[in-house]
Design an enzyme around this catalytic site. Structure first.
Site, short mmCIF file in Angstrom:
data_model
loop_
_atom_site.label_atom_id
_atom_site.label_comp_id
_atom_site.label_asym_id
_atom_site.label_seq_id
_atom_site.Cartn_x
_atom_site.Cartn_y
_atom_site.Cartn_z
N HIS A 14 0.87 -1.02 -0.06
CA HIS A 14 -0.11 0.06 -0.04
C HIS A 14 0.97 1.25 0.05
CE1 HIS A 14 -3.93 1.96 1.86
NE2 HIS A 14 -3.08 2.95 0.96
N HIS A 16 1.48 5.17 -2.50
CA HIS A 16 1.08 5.90 -3.47
C HIS A 16 2.34 6.37 -4.04
CE1 HIS A 16 -3.22 5.64 -2.30
NE2 HIS A 16 -2.79 5.43 -1.38
N HIS A 194 -9.65 0.99 -1.44
CA HIS A 194 -9.35 1.63 -0.34
C HIS A 194 -10.80 1.59 0.23
CE1 HIS A 194 -5.74 3.25 -1.53
NE2 HIS A 194 -5.43 4.03 -0.42
N GLU A 197 -11.27 3.28 5.81
CA GLU A 197 -10.13 3.90 6.41
C GLU A 197 -10.88 5.13 7.10
OE1 GLU A 197 -8.22 6.55 3.37
OE2 GLU A 197 -6.64 7.15 4.91
N1 ADE Z 1 -4.39 8.69 -1.62
C1 ADE Z 1 -3.29 8.94 -1.27
N2 ADE Z 1 -3.27 8.41 0.30
C2 ADE Z 1 -4.66 8.36 0.38
C3 ADE Z 1 -5.42 7.80 1.48
N3 ADE Z 1 -4.61 7.37 2.75
N4 ADE Z 1 -6.49 7.41 1.27
C4 ADE Z 1 -7.21 7.52 0.24
N5 ADE Z 1 -6.66 8.13 -0.88
C5 ADE Z 1 -5.31 8.28 -0.77
ZN ZN Z 2 -3.75 4.69 0.49
#
Ligand code: ADE
Ligand code: ZN
Length: 338
Positions: A14, A16, A194, A197
């Protein structure tokens, strides 16, 4: 324990790539591309990284991505990340990129894709770290825009391993994106999303039931629904948890309140990952250290978390076996005090 973590073979699931843009590189690329930044110094940038929730972070994160303009910029970003985590004993990484963040600024798909792929291939040869790319649809944009993005990716199908779903979660349920995920699966992509969260456990259900994902990114709010936990355990659907991210974005008050240890003890296939390390205070090892200290994790817990990551990775059987063997040998040596 620090040494145990440093040398532990790790897998990142995970991450980005736009979230690895360190303030130093932000300034270098702004200068290279003649872009005016709203900051005077690197310290000022770091001072701006105080977030109250996911959206407060995303606003700054999308602004930062504006400095990424050329294929070389994307190459440099990807190379820096892979070099960094290779030095942290990360063996394999599955890396998100957000095409719409770039195409909406007029950057052609091939510009970022070619830069990312060139760095990933170079890193495999020169550093021995393997990686795969996962295209993420931005959830704050429309499902139609996601479909358009999937079409734009068609010429690069062989270079992109999977698709995912990220960005603002509240009020943007996974069900909105059912059609694009159906099409992506038909085209042979692996799918993740995702969910849970900031959003409710219900969104995790939608991701597994409607989008048919085999792995959930974050998913920590699943704890609110015992039936969902039972399901995740029974099906061994992995959660790619990002502890430092969760603290920085106020999902938990502090690390002692994080629920990853509770999830682990319940039998959920949890993993530790860094999400956006340049913004959240650390890469893989820093996430492992902070979680270990905050929750008093044992070596057996950390070993299990690394083993879960191998199980959760989109790797073929041979590579998984080799990584398991490496991890097991390391753990055995540590246990016997060698
Ligand atoms: N894009 C980058 N980080 C993210 C995260 N923690 N949650 C959702 N989108 C993201
Ligand atoms: Zn993320």
């Amino acid at each position: 324990m620090k040494k145990f973590i440093d040398n532990l073979p790790k897998i990142e699931l995970h991450l980005h790539i736009e979230g690895t843009l360190e303030p130093e590189m932000l300034f270098d690329l702004a200068q290279r591309n003649h872009i005016q930044l709203p900051y005077q110094s690197i310290q000022e940038v770091r001072d701006a990284y105080h977030f109250t929730n996911l959206q407060s972070f995303l606003d700054i994160y999308y602004q930062g991505a504006n400095v990424l303009q050329t294929e070389q910029d994307f190459y440099d970003l990807m190379w820096a990340y892979l070099e960094k985590v290779s030095s942290q004993n990360v063996r394999h990484a599955e890396i998100f990129f957000d095409p719409q963040t770039h195409t909406h600024r007029g950057i052609p798909f091939e510009v970022f894709l070619n830069g990312l792929v060139r760095a990933k291939e170079g890193a495999r040869q020169k550093l021995g770290i393997s990686s795969e790319l996962i295209l993420c649809f931005l959830r704050h944009l429309s499902p139609e825009d996601a479909l358009k993005t999937l079409d734009q990716a068609r010429p690069f199908r062989e270079k992109i391993f999977g698709v995912g779903l990220d960005s603002s979660e509240m009020g943007r349920p996974p069900s909105l994106f059912k059609e694009v995920f159906d099409r992506a699966r038909d085209q042979g992509y692996r799918v993740v999303a995702h969910a849970g969260e900031e959003g409710p456990a219900e969104y995790v259900w939608e991701a597994v039931e409607l989008l048919d994902v085999k792995r959930i990114d974050h998913g920590v709010r699943s704890i609110d629904d015992p039936k969902l936990i039972e399901y995740l355990v029974e099906k061994q659907i992995p959660l790619t948890v990002c502890p430092l991210s969760n603290i920085k974005l106020c999902v938990f008050e502090d690390m002692t309140h994080h629920n990853i240890k509770q999830l682990l003890d319940l039998g959920v296939c949890v993993t530790i990952n860094s999400d956006d390390p340049a913004y959240f205070g650390g890469y893989m090892n820093e996430n492992f250290y902070a979680t270990q200290v905050g929750l008093n994790l044992s070596k057996a817990d950390l070993y299990k978390i690394s083993r879960n990551a191998i199980q959760a990775a989109f790797l073929n059987g041979d590579r998984k076996q080799a990584l398991n063997a490496e991890l097991d040998a390391y753990y055995r040596d540590q246990e016997s005090g060698n």
